[in-house]
Design an enzyme around this catalytic site. Structure first.
Site, PDB file in Angstrom:
ATOM      1  N   LYS A   8      45.568  42.845  47.409  1.00 55.33           N
ATOM      2  CA  LYS A   8      46.758  42.637  48.259  1.00 55.33           C
ATOM      3  C   LYS A   8      47.991  42.698  47.373  1.00 55.33           C
ATOM      4  O   LYS A   8      47.914  42.521  46.156  1.00 55.33           O
ATOM      5  CB  LYS A   8      46.717  41.289  48.990  1.00 55.33           C
ATOM      6  N   ASP A 133      44.404  32.003  48.099  1.00 56.66           N
ATOM      7  CA  ASP A 133      44.556  33.382  48.588  1.00 56.66           C
ATOM      8  C   ASP A 133      43.371  33.868  49.419  1.00 56.66           C
ATOM      9  O   ASP A 133      43.467  34.896  50.090  1.00 56.66           O
ATOM     10  CB  ASP A 133      44.615  34.341  47.387  1.00 56.66           C
TER      11      ASP A 133
HETATM   12  C1  CDM Z   1      50.377  33.725  43.347  1.00 55.13           C
HETATM   13  C2  CDM Z   1      49.532  34.063  44.566  1.00 55.13           C
HETATM   14  O1  CDM Z   1      48.676  35.155  44.277  1.00 55.13           O
HETATM   15  C3  CDM Z   1      50.461  34.471  45.697  1.00 55.13           C
HETATM   16  O2  CDM Z   1      49.772  35.150  46.684  1.00 55.13           O
HETATM   17  C4  CDM Z   1      48.665  32.885  45.000  1.00 55.13           C
HETATM   18  O3  CDM Z   1      49.462  31.760  45.331  1.00 55.13           O
HETATM   19  C5  CDM Z   1      47.581  32.510  44.001  1.00 55.13           C
HETATM   20  O4  CDM Z   1      46.495  32.032  44.733  1.00 55.13           O
HETATM   21  P1  CDM Z   1      45.028  31.833  44.079  1.00 55.13           P
HETATM   22  O5  CDM Z   1      44.837  32.795  42.948  1.00 55.13           O
HETATM   23  O6  CDM Z   1      44.052  31.855  45.211  1.00 55.13           O
HETATM   24  O7  CDM Z   1      45.200  30.389  43.476  1.00 55.13           O
HETATM   25  P2  CDM Z   1      44.130  29.195  43.395  1.00 55.13           P
HETATM   26  O8  CDM Z   1      42.882  29.723  42.770  1.00 55.13           O
HETATM   27  O9  CDM Z   1      44.039  28.492  44.701  1.00 55.13           O
HETATM   28  O10 CDM Z   1      44.881  28.229  42.390  1.00 55.13           O
HETATM   29  C6  CDM Z   1      45.041  28.491  41.008  1.00 55.13           C
HETATM   30  C7  CDM Z   1      46.106  27.553  40.487  1.00 55.13           C
HETATM   31  O11 CDM Z   1      47.412  28.024  40.908  1.00 55.13           O
HETATM   32  C8  CDM Z   1      48.237  26.950  41.313  1.00 55.13           C
HETATM   33  N1  CDM Z   1      48.630  27.144  42.730  1.00 55.13           N
HETATM   34  C9  CDM Z   1      48.035  28.088  43.508  1.00 55.13           C
HETATM   35  C10 CDM Z   1      48.443  28.303  44.815  1.00 55.13           C
HETATM   36  C11 CDM Z   1      49.501  27.503  45.314  1.00 55.13           C
HETATM   37  N2  CDM Z   1      49.958  27.674  46.569  1.00 55.13           N
HETATM   38  N3  CDM Z   1      50.086  26.569  44.539  1.00 55.13           N
HETATM   39  C12 CDM Z   1      49.677  26.384  43.245  1.00 55.13           C
HETATM   40  O12 CDM Z   1      50.231  25.546  42.543  1.00 55.13           O
HETATM   41  C13 CDM Z   1      47.439  25.679  41.080  1.00 55.13           C
HETATM   42  O13 CDM Z   1      47.806  25.218  39.803  1.00 55.13           O
HETATM   43  C14 CDM Z   1      46.001  26.142  41.049  1.00 55.13           C
HETATM   44  O14 CDM Z   1      45.210  25.339  40.205  1.00 55.13           O
HETATM   45  N1  ATP Z   2      35.012  37.885  41.394  1.00 52.32           N
HETATM   46  C1  ATP Z   2      35.956  37.546  40.512  1.00 52.32           C
HETATM   47  N2  ATP Z   2      36.869  38.451  40.096  1.00 52.32           N
HETATM   48  C2  ATP Z   2      37.836  38.098  39.202  1.00 52.32           C
HETATM   49  N3  ATP Z   2      37.952  36.883  38.646  1.00 52.32           N
HETATM   50  C3  ATP Z   2      37.068  35.948  39.020  1.00 52.32           C
HETATM   51  C4  ATP Z   2      36.032  36.237  39.966  1.00 52.32           C
HETATM   52  N4  ATP Z   2      35.309  35.117  40.140  1.00 52.32           N
HETATM   53  C5  ATP Z   2      35.848  34.170  39.353  1.00 52.32           C
HETATM   54  N5  ATP Z   2      36.902  34.648  38.664  1.00 52.32           N
HETATM   55  C6  ATP Z   2      37.721  33.862  37.717  1.00 52.32           C
HETATM   56  O1  ATP Z   2      39.074  33.862  38.173  1.00 52.32           O
HETATM   57  C7  ATP Z   2      39.967  34.125  37.080  1.00 52.32           C
HETATM   58  C8  ATP Z   2      41.105  35.006  37.555  1.00 52.32           C
HETATM   59  O2  ATP Z   2      41.836  34.318  38.501  1.00 52.32           O
HETATM   60  P1  ATP Z   2      43.332  34.699  38.789  1.00 52.32           P
HETATM   61  O3  ATP Z   2      43.700  33.942  40.021  1.00 52.32           O
HETATM   62  O4  ATP Z   2      44.136  34.540  37.533  1.00 52.32           O
HETATM   63  O5  ATP Z   2      43.265  36.279  39.035  1.00 52.32           O
HETATM   64  P2  ATP Z   2      42.842  37.187  40.243  1.00 52.32           P
HETATM   65  O6  ATP Z   2      41.699  36.604  41.026  1.00 52.32           O
HETATM   66  O7  ATP Z   2      42.630  38.538  39.661  1.00 52.32           O
HETATM   67  O8  ATP Z   2      44.048  37.281  41.205  1.00 52.32           O
HETATM   68  P3  ATP Z   2      45.540  36.779  41.163  1.00 52.32           P
HETATM   69  O9  ATP Z   2      46.124  37.079  39.827  1.00 52.32           O
HETATM   70  O10 ATP Z   2      46.135  37.550  42.276  1.00 52.32           O
HETATM   71  O11 ATP Z   2      45.517  35.325  41.501  1.00 52.32           O
HETATM   72  C9  ATP Z   2      39.148  34.890  36.052  1.00 52.32           C
HETATM   73  O12 ATP Z   2      39.568  34.507  34.768  1.00 52.32           O
HETATM   74  C10 ATP Z   2      37.725  34.480  36.323  1.00 52.32           C
HETATM   75  O13 ATP Z   2      37.323  33.482  35.435  1.00 52.32           O
END
Ligand code: CDM
Ligand code: ATP
Length: 270
Positions: A8, A133
């Site tokens: 996305k 997300d």
């Molecule tokens: C930056 C975005 O990609 C925008 O769409 C999202 O908000 C990220 O969402 P995500 O990767 O699903 O994040 P999560 O795995 O839920 O959270 C990872 C970390 O990001 C921070 N986090 C995430 C989402 C949110 N609304 N507030 C936060 O503060 C928190 O510290 C959390 O521990």
């Molecule tokens: N299927 C998967 N694909 C990618 N990362 C994964 C997956 N499952 C677990 N992870 C963990 O999530 C971490 C990445 O999370 P992060 O939220 O930073 O990136 P993302 O999932 O690529 O998307 P975004 O940057 O949009 O949040 C990786 O370091 C990995 O340890």
């Protein structure tokens, strides 16, 4: 069952306040794009997970596909063991929600394979337990998103027929760290109204708060954005918490020479 969990982009991303649970409230438009992983889930004798393609940091047992399996298995003990094969293509730590899509598509696949009878709302409730997300990728349609990113409203925006270029400069930005270094503030624009205006008005009106906070540390983000505009993008911005920058074009641009050293995906928008 074979599916293709797609990425996305965020069109506009405003981090509006810190919540009592430590997360942040946001205001954004989430829009699906075609850059995709491949995910195969088949009934098997024993539960297994393997991944090919891009290396996923961390222990495989922590993969969001396995977390989704275990979460559903708690409520549906009849789900048999499965073999999960994830071919990872979408860059990680890239603002593209790749891991979240894998999670949501695992839930959707298990629901179909084993006739669990879950509707979208029920699957969203499971998905949002595993990441902010994740729930978006259940319906996987353009939405106005708020709350933690797990609440949705319909949005009157269609980019069908436009063309997108995604450029990842091989920088891994941790989502948690990016949130840690941002100062939340109310959005100074009504995103739903701004998005209903013609595309050529978006450039100065629709921003990503993470882009503003991360560009001083990573000047390459601005360089990519400038290049996308010089190639004719109608709108360009970083997505999510970075590091991918996207450009939206009227037609297919000739970009091959411009981003030789980066990971690039281009294709039509739906
Ligand atoms: C930056 C975005 O990609 C925008 O769409 C999202 O908000 C990220 O969402 P995500 O990767 O699903 O994040 P999560 O795995 O839920 O959270 C990872 C970390 O990001 C921070 N986090 C995430 C989402 C949110 N609304 N507030 C936060 O503060 C928190 O510290 C959390 O521990
Ligand atoms: N299927 C998967 N694909 C990618 N990362 C994964 C997956 N499952 C677990 N992870 C963990 O999530 C971490 C990445 O999370 P992060 O939220 O930073 O990136 P993302 O999932 O690529 O998307 P975004 O940057 O949009 O949040 C990786 O370091 C990995 O340890």
């Amino acid at each position: 069952m074979l599916t293709f969990p797609n990425a996305k982009i965020n069109i506009g991303l405003y981090i509006t306040e810190k919540r009592a649970d430590g997360f942040h409230n946001l205001s954004s438009c989430f829009y699906p794009v075609g850059w995709s992983d491949a995910l195969e889930i088949l009934p098997a004798e024993t539960l297994s997970f393997e991944s090919t393609g891009i290396d996923i940091p961390g222990d495989a047992s922590q993969n969001l596909c396995l977390k989704a399996y275990h979460l559903l298995k708690k409520d549906f003990p009849e789900i048999p063991p499965v073999r999960i094969h994830l071919h990872k293509v979408v860059p990680i730590g890239a603002g593209l929600g790749g891991g979240s899509a894998d999670c949501a598509f695992t839930i959707k696949s298990l629901n179909s394979l084993f006739n669990l009878g879950l509707d979208d709302k029920a699957m969203q409730a499971y998905a949002s337990q595993l990441g902010s997300d994740c729930a978006f990728f259940i319906e996987n349609k353009p939405k106005y998103c708020f709350g933690k990113g797990d609440q949705f409203d319909e949005i009157a925006v269609s980019l069908k027929g436009k063309y997108i270029v995604l450029v990842n400069p091989n920088i891994h930005i941790s989502t948690a760290e990016a949130y840690g270094s941002i100062k939340p503030k109310p959005a100074n624009v009504d995103l739903q109204i701004a998005l209903s205006q013609p595309l050529d008005t978006w450039k100065d009106a629709i921003l990503n708060d993470f882009e503003t906070s991360l560009t001083p540390k990573y000047p390459v983000l601005q360089e990519i954005k400038d290049t996308l505009y010089s190639l004719g993008a109608e709108y360009a911005c970083m997505t999510g918490s970075g590091s991918t920058v996207f450009g939206i074009f009227e037609n297919t641009p000739a970009i091959k020479q411009a981003f030789k050293e980066y990971m690039v995906w281009q294709g039509p928008l739906e």
